[in-house]
Design a protein around this motif. Structure first.
Motif, PDB file in Angstrom:
ATOM      1  N   ASP A  14      11.020   4.112   8.061  1.00  0.00           N
ATOM      2  CA  ASP A  14      10.663   4.983   9.181  1.00  0.00           C
ATOM      3  C   ASP A  14      10.042   6.295   8.726  1.00  0.00           C
ATOM      4  O   ASP A  14       9.322   6.950   9.484  1.00  0.00           O
ATOM      5  CB  ASP A  14      11.872   5.244  10.080  1.00  0.00           C
ATOM      6  CG  ASP A  14      13.042   5.870   9.346  1.00  0.00           C
ATOM      7  OD1 ASP A  14      12.998   5.990   8.102  1.00  0.00           O
ATOM      8  OD2 ASP A  14      14.024   6.240  10.018  1.00  0.00           O
ATOM      9  N   ARG A  15      10.279   6.697   7.479  1.00  0.00           N
ATOM     10  CA  ARG A  15       9.609   7.871   6.907  1.00  0.00           C
ATOM     11  C   ARG A  15       8.354   7.472   6.144  1.00  0.00           C
ATOM     12  O   ARG A  15       7.370   8.218   6.103  1.00  0.00           O
ATOM     13  CB  ARG A  15      10.572   8.614   5.975  1.00  0.00           C
ATOM     14  CG  ARG A  15      11.706   9.329   6.706  1.00  0.00           C
ATOM     15  CD  ARG A  15      12.800   9.749   5.745  1.00  0.00           C
ATOM     16  NE  ARG A  15      12.285  10.484   4.598  1.00  0.00           N
ATOM     17  CZ  ARG A  15      12.958  10.632   3.453  1.00  0.00           C
ATOM     18  NH1 ARG A  15      14.164  10.091   3.315  1.00  0.00           N
ATOM     19  NH2 ARG A  15      12.433  11.321   2.468  1.00  0.00           N
TER      20      ARG A  15
ATOM     21  N   TRP B 178       3.583   8.349   6.383  1.00  0.00           N
ATOM     22  CA  TRP B 178       2.908   8.859   5.186  1.00  0.00           C
ATOM     23  C   TRP B 178       1.798   7.925   4.715  1.00  0.00           C
ATOM     24  O   TRP B 178       0.797   8.390   4.165  1.00  0.00           O
ATOM     25  CB  TRP B 178       3.894   9.010   4.034  1.00  0.00           C
ATOM     26  CG  TRP B 178       5.005   9.987   4.256  1.00  0.00           C
ATOM     27  CD1 TRP B 178       5.064  10.981   5.189  1.00  0.00           C
ATOM     28  CD2 TRP B 178       6.226  10.074   3.516  1.00  0.00           C
ATOM     29  NE1 TRP B 178       6.241  11.680   5.082  1.00  0.00           N
ATOM     30  CE2 TRP B 178       6.980  11.150   4.069  1.00  0.00           C
ATOM     31  CE3 TRP B 178       6.766   9.359   2.440  1.00  0.00           C
ATOM     32  CZ2 TRP B 178       8.229  11.506   3.580  1.00  0.00           C
ATOM     33  CZ3 TRP B 178       8.016   9.715   1.959  1.00  0.00           C
ATOM     34  CH2 TRP B 178       8.742  10.773   2.515  1.00  0.00           C
ATOM     35  N   THR B 179       1.984   6.634   4.888  1.00  0.00           N
ATOM     36  CA  THR B 179       1.113   5.662   4.228  1.00  0.00           C
ATOM     37  C   THR B 179       0.056   5.010   5.120  1.00  0.00           C
ATOM     38  O   THR B 179      -1.067   4.787   4.669  1.00  0.00           O
ATOM     39  CB  THR B 179       1.954   4.557   3.577  1.00  0.00           C
ATOM     40  OG1 THR B 179       2.817   3.969   4.573  1.00  0.00           O
ATOM     41  CG2 THR B 179       2.812   5.115   2.446  1.00  0.00           C
ATOM     42  N   LEU B 180       0.390   4.698   6.369  1.00  0.00           N
ATOM     43  CA  LEU B 180      -0.604   4.014   7.206  1.00  0.00           C
ATOM     44  C   LEU B 180      -1.884   4.819   7.392  1.00  0.00           C
ATOM     45  O   LEU B 180      -2.972   4.235   7.467  1.00  0.00           O
ATOM     46  CB  LEU B 180      -0.001   3.654   8.569  1.00  0.00           C
ATOM     47  CG  LEU B 180       1.053   2.533   8.592  1.00  0.00           C
ATOM     48  CD1 LEU B 180       1.242   2.020  10.015  1.00  0.00           C
ATOM     49  CD2 LEU B 180       0.732   1.398   7.647  1.00  0.00           C
ATOM     50  N   PRO B 181      -1.830   6.178   7.451  1.00  0.00           N
ATOM     51  CA  PRO B 181      -3.080   6.931   7.575  1.00  0.00           C
ATOM     52  C   PRO B 181      -4.002   6.809   6.361  1.00  0.00           C
ATOM     53  O   PRO B 181      -5.187   7.168   6.458  1.00  0.00           O
ATOM     54  CB  PRO B 181      -2.606   8.384   7.744  1.00  0.00           C
ATOM     55  CG  PRO B 181      -1.245   8.268   8.322  1.00  0.00           C
ATOM     56  CD  PRO B 181      -0.655   7.062   7.649  1.00  0.00           C
ATOM     57  N   LEU B 182      -3.489   6.311   5.235  1.00  0.00           N
ATOM     58  CA  LEU B 182      -4.327   6.150   4.039  1.00  0.00           C
ATOM     59  C   LEU B 182      -5.090   4.824   4.053  1.00  0.00           C
ATOM     60  O   LEU B 182      -5.963   4.604   3.217  1.00  0.00           O
ATOM     61  CB  LEU B 182      -3.456   6.204   2.777  1.00  0.00           C
ATOM     62  CG  LEU B 182      -2.640   7.482   2.568  1.00  0.00           C
ATOM     63  CD1 LEU B 182      -1.814   7.361   1.300  1.00  0.00           C
ATOM     64  CD2 LEU B 182      -3.541   8.702   2.490  1.00  0.00           C
ATOM     65  N   LEU B 183      -4.739   3.955   4.994  1.00  0.00           N
ATOM     66  CA  LEU B 183      -5.322   2.618   5.054  1.00  0.00           C
ATOM     67  C   LEU B 183      -6.517   2.556   5.988  1.00  0.00           C
ATOM     68  O   LEU B 183      -6.563   3.251   7.005  1.00  0.00           O
ATOM     69  CB  LEU B 183      -4.282   1.612   5.549  1.00  0.00           C
ATOM     70  CG  LEU B 183      -3.118   1.278   4.615  1.00  0.00           C
ATOM     71  CD1 LEU B 183      -2.002   0.606   5.400  1.00  0.00           C
ATOM     72  CD2 LEU B 183      -3.588   0.390   3.478  1.00  0.00           C
TER      73      LEU B 183
ATOM     74  N   VAL C 274      -3.235  -3.065   4.500  1.00  0.00           N
ATOM     75  CA  VAL C 274      -1.805  -3.348   4.585  1.00  0.00           C
ATOM     76  C   VAL C 274      -0.986  -2.438   3.677  1.00  0.00           C
ATOM     77  O   VAL C 274      -1.409  -2.077   2.573  1.00  0.00           O
ATOM     78  CB  VAL C 274      -1.482  -4.822   4.246  1.00  0.00           C
ATOM     79  CG1 VAL C 274      -2.083  -5.761   5.271  1.00  0.00           C
ATOM     80  CG2 VAL C 274      -1.951  -5.184   2.842  1.00  0.00           C
ATOM     81  N   LEU C 275       0.187  -2.097   4.178  1.00  0.00           N
ATOM     82  CA  LEU C 275       1.216  -1.444   3.377  1.00  0.00           C
ATOM     83  C   LEU C 275       2.105  -2.526   2.788  1.00  0.00           C
ATOM     84  O   LEU C 275       2.567  -3.420   3.513  1.00  0.00           O
ATOM     85  CB  LEU C 275       2.049  -0.502   4.259  1.00  0.00           C
ATOM     86  CG  LEU C 275       3.399  -0.032   3.676  1.00  0.00           C
ATOM     87  CD1 LEU C 275       3.194   0.847   2.449  1.00  0.00           C
ATOM     88  CD2 LEU C 275       4.213   0.692   4.744  1.00  0.00           C
ATOM     89  N   LEU C 276       2.326  -2.469   1.471  1.00  0.00           N
ATOM     90  CA  LEU C 276       3.259  -3.361   0.799  1.00  0.00           C
ATOM     91  C   LEU C 276       4.400  -2.504   0.272  1.00  0.00           C
ATOM     92  O   LEU C 276       4.258  -1.828  -0.749  1.00  0.00           O
ATOM     93  CB  LEU C 276       2.573  -4.107  -0.348  1.00  0.00           C
ATOM     94  CG  LEU C 276       1.385  -4.999   0.036  1.00  0.00           C
ATOM     95  CD1 LEU C 276       0.743  -5.590  -1.220  1.00  0.00           C
ATOM     96  CD2 LEU C 276       1.823  -6.124   0.975  1.00  0.00           C
ATOM     97  N   ALA C 277       5.510  -2.496   0.989  1.00  0.00           N
ATOM     98  CA  ALA C 277       6.657  -1.674   0.611  1.00  0.00           C
ATOM     99  C   ALA C 277       7.717  -2.553  -0.039  1.00  0.00           C
ATOM    100  O   ALA C 277       8.235  -3.469   0.603  1.00  0.00           O
ATOM    101  CB  ALA C 277       7.225  -0.975   1.836  1.00  0.00           C
TER     102      ALA C 277
ATOM    103  N   ALA D 154      13.777  -3.152  11.575  1.00  0.00           N
ATOM    104  CA  ALA D 154      14.299  -3.011  12.938  1.00  0.00           C
ATOM    105  C   ALA D 154      14.403  -1.540  13.336  1.00  0.00           C
ATOM    106  O   ALA D 154      14.062  -1.161  14.456  1.00  0.00           O
ATOM    107  CB  ALA D 154      15.670  -3.689  13.037  1.00  0.00           C
ATOM    108  N   ALA D 155      14.853  -0.708  12.398  1.00  0.00           N
ATOM    109  CA  ALA D 155      15.017   0.715  12.698  1.00  0.00           C
ATOM    110  C   ALA D 155      13.688   1.442  12.816  1.00  0.00           C
ATOM    111  O   ALA D 155      13.611   2.509  13.431  1.00  0.00           O
ATOM    112  CB  ALA D 155      15.866   1.369  11.600  1.00  0.00           C
TER     113      ALA D 155
END
Length: 226
Positions: free
Chosen positions: A149-150, A154-159, A164-167, A178-179
């Motif tokens: 959730d944090r 931070w990361t989606l605006p860089l895409l 895709v974000l791979l966390a 879920a959270a």
């Protein structure tokens, strides 16, 4: 105890050599640097050295199967170079950016990049949230950076849209997703998947994959100082 013994791997393990293929020699050199300078510089704990391959290197390498055929990968909070350096070694055809806010760690990362001869890797000192607009990355990776959730804001605006974000996450990946559902949706994210990243037995990881499918909300303006 059987499972713990199975997790222990080394550079000369035949399965490790086969899994890493042509990148094995480079990643083995990186492992030696981590076990020596990485410990003295405080980038990795001494107790992590015996399980460096299973817990850190092969764990990071598992993410490579989710990378695109071409494009730019931005690794947020690279720290000691995990997973960014490993992915750069495995995929020298990609542009990889290692983002790290701490100066001593960026010094280390530049040293590693130069020592390993990784010409398509850039090291950037900064925080992800301060680098929006610098790239339209195809992939952003993050390992042990922050809860989802944090991490998402931070990361989606860089895409780029469609990127895709791979966390890399642990056993609580499903609970984190879920959270974070509301945050993901409000930051242009969708198509969320919790997937197992393939590796040799005992050395894989769980990855939360979030695709950017929509626009990012505008960041609130900072109040001017008087």
């Amino acid at each position: 105890m059987v499972d713990e013994i199975e997790l222990e791997r080394s550079a000369d393990d035949p399965e490790v050599m086969e899994f890493l293929g042509g990148a094995h020699a480079t990643i083995a050199r990186f492992a030696s640097m981590l076990a020596d300078e990485g410990v003295t510089r405080g980038l990795i704990g001494p107790r992590e050295v015996p399980r460096l391959w299973s817990r850190h290197l092969l764990n990071s390498a598992a993410v490579a199967s989710f990378l695109p055929p071409s494009g730019t990968v931005v690794d947020i909070g690279s720290g000691a170079g995990l997973p960014g350096v490993v992915l750069a070694a495995l995929r020298p055809d990609l542009d990889v950016v290692l983002v790290e806010p701490m100066e001593r760690r960026t010094v280390w990362l530049r040293h590693v990049v130069e020592s390993l001869g990784l010409p398509r890797v850039e090291v950037v000192r900064g925080r992800a949230e301060d680098l929006v607009g610098r790239w339209g990355a195809d992939v952003v990776t993050a390992r042990a950076v922050a809860p989802l959730d944090r991490l998402v804001p931070w990361t989606l605006p860089l895409l780029r849209t469609g990127g895709v974000l791979l966390a890399m996450k642990g056993d609580r990946a499903v609970e984190e997703v879920a959270a974070a559902q509301a945050v993901i949706a409000s930051h242009g994210g969708g198509d969320v998947q919790v997937i197992s990243a393939p590796s040799i037995p005992g050395c894989g990881t769980t990855v939360v994959r979030v695709r950017r499918v929509g626009p990012i909300p505008s960041a609130p303006r900072r109040a001017k100082r008087r």
